[in-house]
Each structure stands twice: as structure tokens, then as C-alpha cells.
Design a protein around this motif. Sequence first.
Motif, mmCIF file in Angstrom:
data_model
loop_
_atom_site.group_PDB
_atom_site.id
_atom_site.type_symbol
_atom_site.label_atom_id
_atom_site.label_comp_id
_atom_site.label_asym_id
_atom_site.label_seq_id
_atom_site.Cartn_x
_atom_site.Cartn_y
_atom_site.Cartn_z
ATOM 1 N N TYR A 81 10.021 -68.233 -61.254
ATOM 2 C CA TYR A 81 8.931 -68.174 -60.278
ATOM 3 C C TYR A 81 8.791 -66.745 -59.774
ATOM 4 O O TYR A 81 9.770 -66.125 -59.337
ATOM 5 N N ILE A 82 7.577 -66.195 -59.869
ATOM 6 C CA ILE A 82 7.268 -64.901 -59.272
ATOM 7 C C ILE A 82 6.184 -65.129 -58.222
ATOM 8 O O ILE A 82 5.038 -65.437 -58.568
ATOM 9 N N PRO A 83 6.521 -65.030 -56.928
ATOM 10 C CA PRO A 83 5.518 -65.265 -55.874
ATOM 11 C C PRO A 83 4.540 -64.111 -55.771
ATOM 12 O O PRO A 83 4.699 -63.070 -56.425
ATOM 13 N N ASP A 84 3.515 -64.303 -54.930
ATOM 14 C CA ASP A 84 2.476 -63.273 -54.809
ATOM 15 C C ASP A 84 3.005 -62.002 -54.153
ATOM 16 O O ASP A 84 2.448 -60.925 -54.355
ATOM 17 N N VAL A 85 4.055 -62.110 -53.367
ATOM 18 C CA VAL A 85 4.694 -60.923 -52.805
ATOM 19 C C VAL A 85 6.100 -60.858 -53.404
ATOM 20 O O VAL A 85 7.052 -61.406 -52.874
ATOM 21 N N ALA A 86 6.201 -60.221 -54.567
ATOM 22 C CA ALA A 86 7.476 -60.144 -55.282
ATOM 23 C C ALA A 86 8.229 -58.906 -54.817
ATOM 24 O O ALA A 86 7.765 -57.780 -55.000
ATOM 25 N N ILE A 87 9.378 -59.105 -54.210
ATOM 26 C CA ILE A 87 10.136 -57.996 -53.633
ATOM 27 C C ILE A 87 11.465 -57.847 -54.363
ATOM 28 O O ILE A 87 12.214 -58.817 -54.516
ATOM 29 N N LEU A 88 11.749 -56.638 -54.823
ATOM 30 C CA LEU A 88 13.043 -56.305 -55.393
ATOM 31 C C LEU A 88 13.714 -55.286 -54.463
ATOM 32 O O LEU A 88 13.026 -54.470 -53.838
ATOM 33 N N PRO A 89 15.042 -55.313 -54.351
ATOM 34 C CA PRO A 89 15.734 -54.383 -53.434
ATOM 35 C C PRO A 89 15.517 -52.927 -53.832
ATOM 36 O O PRO A 89 15.875 -52.509 -54.937
ATOM 37 N N ARG A 90 14.935 -52.161 -52.931
ATOM 38 C CA ARG A 90 14.540 -50.789 -53.244
ATOM 39 C C ARG A 90 15.739 -49.876 -53.490
ATOM 40 O O ARG A 90 15.638 -48.879 -54.183
ATOM 41 N N TRP A 91 16.900 -50.212 -52.940
ATOM 42 C CA TRP A 91 18.074 -49.355 -53.073
ATOM 43 C C TRP A 91 18.734 -49.471 -54.447
ATOM 44 O O TRP A 91 19.511 -48.593 -54.853
ATOM 45 N N ALA A 92 18.431 -50.540 -55.174
ATOM 46 C CA ALA A 92 19.156 -50.850 -56.400
ATOM 47 C C ALA A 92 18.610 -50.090 -57.602
ATOM 48 O O ALA A 92 17.439 -49.719 -57.648
ATOM 49 N N ASP A 95 19.785 -51.269 -63.831
ATOM 50 C CA ASP A 95 20.972 -51.845 -64.462
ATOM 51 C C ASP A 95 21.813 -52.652 -63.471
ATOM 52 O O ASP A 95 22.466 -53.635 -63.845
ATOM 53 N N GLN A 96 21.778 -52.269 -62.198
ATOM 54 C CA GLN A 96 22.485 -53.048 -61.175
ATOM 55 C C GLN A 96 21.833 -54.413 -60.975
ATOM 56 O O GLN A 96 22.522 -55.424 -60.787
ATOM 57 N N LEU A 97 20.507 -54.447 -61.031
ATOM 58 C CA LEU A 97 19.806 -55.726 -60.909
ATOM 59 C C LEU A 97 20.140 -56.650 -62.074
ATOM 60 O O LEU A 97 20.317 -57.862 -61.896
ATOM 61 N N ILE A 98 20.233 -56.083 -63.260
ATOM 62 C CA ILE A 98 20.568 -56.887 -64.434
ATOM 63 C C ILE A 98 21.970 -57.474 -64.281
ATOM 64 O O ILE A 98 22.209 -58.657 -64.564
ATOM 65 N N THR A 99 22.915 -56.657 -63.798
ATOM 66 C CA THR A 99 24.274 -57.152 -63.558
ATOM 67 C C THR A 99 24.269 -58.244 -62.492
ATOM 68 O O THR A 99 24.950 -59.269 -62.627
ATOM 69 N N LEU A 100 23.485 -58.029 -61.434
ATOM 70 C CA LEU A 100 23.386 -59.015 -60.360
ATOM 71 C C LEU A 100 22.834 -60.333 -60.877
ATOM 72 O O LEU A 100 23.378 -61.414 -60.581
ATOM 73 N N MET A 101 21.771 -60.278 -61.677
ATOM 74 C CA MET A 101 21.175 -61.487 -62.235
ATOM 75 C C MET A 101 22.154 -62.208 -63.157
ATOM 76 O O MET A 101 22.207 -63.440 -63.193
ATOM 77 N N SER A 102 22.961 -61.456 -63.883
ATOM 78 C CA SER A 102 23.932 -62.064 -64.796
ATOM 79 C C SER A 102 24.934 -62.924 -64.041
ATOM 80 O O SER A 102 25.389 -63.958 -64.552
ATOM 81 N N GLY A 103 25.279 -62.499 -62.836
ATOM 82 C CA GLY A 103 26.234 -63.255 -62.040
ATOM 83 C C GLY A 103 25.612 -64.387 -61.250
ATOM 84 O O GLY A 103 26.321 -65.302 -60.805
ATOM 85 N N MET A 104 24.287 -64.336 -61.077
ATOM 86 C CA MET A 104 23.617 -65.328 -60.229
ATOM 87 C C MET A 104 23.047 -66.501 -61.012
ATOM 88 O O MET A 104 23.024 -67.622 -60.507
ATOM 89 N N HIS A 105 22.536 -66.244 -62.212
ATOM 90 C CA HIS A 105 21.806 -67.291 -62.925
ATOM 91 C C HIS A 105 22.495 -67.624 -64.247
ATOM 92 O O HIS A 105 22.672 -66.748 -65.104
ATOM 93 N N PRO A 106 22.858 -68.894 -64.436
ATOM 94 C CA PRO A 106 23.610 -69.268 -65.644
ATOM 95 C C PRO A 106 22.824 -69.129 -66.935
ATOM 96 O O PRO A 106 23.418 -69.055 -68.017
ATOM 97 N N ARG A 107 21.491 -69.089 -66.876
ATOM 98 C CA ARG A 107 20.669 -69.012 -68.082
ATOM 99 C C ARG A 107 20.054 -67.629 -68.288
ATOM 100 O O ARG A 107 19.169 -67.454 -69.113
#
Length: 291
Positions: A81-92, A95-107
Motif C-alpha cells: 500500500y502506498i498512500p497519497d502522502v507517502a513519507i520516507l525517513p529523510r535522515w536515512a 541502503d539503510q531503508l532496504i536493510t530496515l525493510m528486510s528485517g520488517m517484512h517477511p516477504r
Amino acid sequence: MSAALIEAGNLTVRYGSKAAVDGVSFQVPKGRVVGLLGHNGAGKTSLMKALVGLSSFDGNLSVLGLNPLRDREKLLEQLSYIPDVAILPRWARVDQLITLMSGMHPRFSADRARTLLKRTSVGPRDKIKTLSKGMVVQLHLALMAAIDAKVMILDEPTLGLDILSRKSFYEMLIDEWCDGERSVLISTHQVEEIETLLSDVIMLNEGKLVLSISLEDMDTRFVGLSHDPAQAEQIASAHPLLRYRQAGQSAALFDGAPPEHITALGQRFRPSLVDLFVALTRAPERSRQQA
């Protein structure tokens, strides 16, 4: 589980006494690209929030055979799901986001995300705060498309982007995610721009469903007729959905083939999705003026 990935029956979403979504029923089979169309305030975002378990509802709603409210955690393993106001952490960094997603979502597949990012101008060491809006949207899609999901729901995903960024976004969505088994539901204002991508359309007007149809069936059901202005009165007697100008000529749009004597007055053509949207929906300000 039903063959349909999404099934709604008499679905209603209320905010206090107001029904933002009012008794809608529809299905989304597998392998479809569905456009969710409607003016601002028509109920599109409220419907999408119900589909992903962010809003309570009355009626029946099944997404991937699950109740979005009761089974939300299990549902989100198979839904992006991508909402109309899609926010990603500006500090990241990316590659850090990819690592974070790997730990958060099993698929989630980090390798898949990196492959998708090669289609964009986003680099793995880029910080989010340095990316343009178009690049952030491309990144968000790459992250969501790297999830092995069966349904993707996008709420105005390209709002505010230039035409080239919108084109790149939809090319990546169709090329890299749609595979004939998964389905995507896209809410957008760029009706004309995405018509060629869609297999189906759902139209809402002031919370009510006014159309749920495949584009193939739309082409056989609705008829456009261009005609000489002198024939306008006779054309109007057949009660078209809409009378307008098409390629500099007077035109009318009918739900079903008009009578033969009316058809003989003009030239048939295929009405566009924009024509149909104008005919079946009404801007809220127009509704207030005519109330």
C-alpha cells in the motif's frame, strides 16, 4: 478462497453521520489493473483505507480471503500500500531503508529492491533528503514492488510529478510487478494518461458506485455518436448520458446502442474513459450549485 482477490458487498464507510463510501459492491479478480476514479471527496481514499484495514466499515469486505480489520497483520504480508502522502525517513540512506525493510517484512527481497532501483536514478548511498519528489516516489515503488505481494493499492501515487516521472513510474509498475496473477488498484486524477494501462475501472460519485466494468465491456456497452449540430434536437430526444464536443464536432454518449434511426443521424466512435468519467460523475461544486 474466492477467485476474486477483492470482494466488497454493500460496503459502507462512515465518519460520524456521513457515509464517505455508501453501499458499494464490486470484485477485483487476479491479474487486473484497476483504476479507481472519482472527484475529490468521492470516497476513493476512504475505500482504500477500508481495504487495508485502516477504517472500520459496515457490509462485507474480503481482501485475499481475509477481513482487513480482523486479519490485518496477516493481510499486510500479502498486500502493498502506498498512500497519497507517502513519507520516507529523510535522515536515512537508501541502503539503510532496504536493510530496515528486510528485517520488517517477511516477504521483502533486498536483492529484488536493488534490481528495481537500477531502473531509476536513485543510488544505494543516496540520502532521502537529497532526492527529488519523483525519485522518492520511484524509490517507494521499488520498495513496495520488492515485496512478494498479491495486491498493490496506490492512492494518487504520481500526484505532483511531471509527465516524464509519471511515465517512468507506471512503466516500472507494469513491467516489474504486474504478472497476470497479481492485481493493482490505482486511484488517480490522470484518467486520460493511464487509460491504456487499465483492464478495469471503478467509478465513485459522492460515495456511491456509478460504474464497475472492464474496459473491454466498456467498449461494447457505451457508444459515442458524432453528428451535425442541426441534428441536436433529435439526438437529445434519445436521452444520451452526455452531449459535448468531440474533435470539433457535436457528439453524444449513450449507455447502450441508440435506436437505429438515431444512429443513422451520425457517425459512431469509441468514447474515451475521460468522456465516460464526465458523463457519470459530477464535481461536488456542481452538485451544490444544482441542489
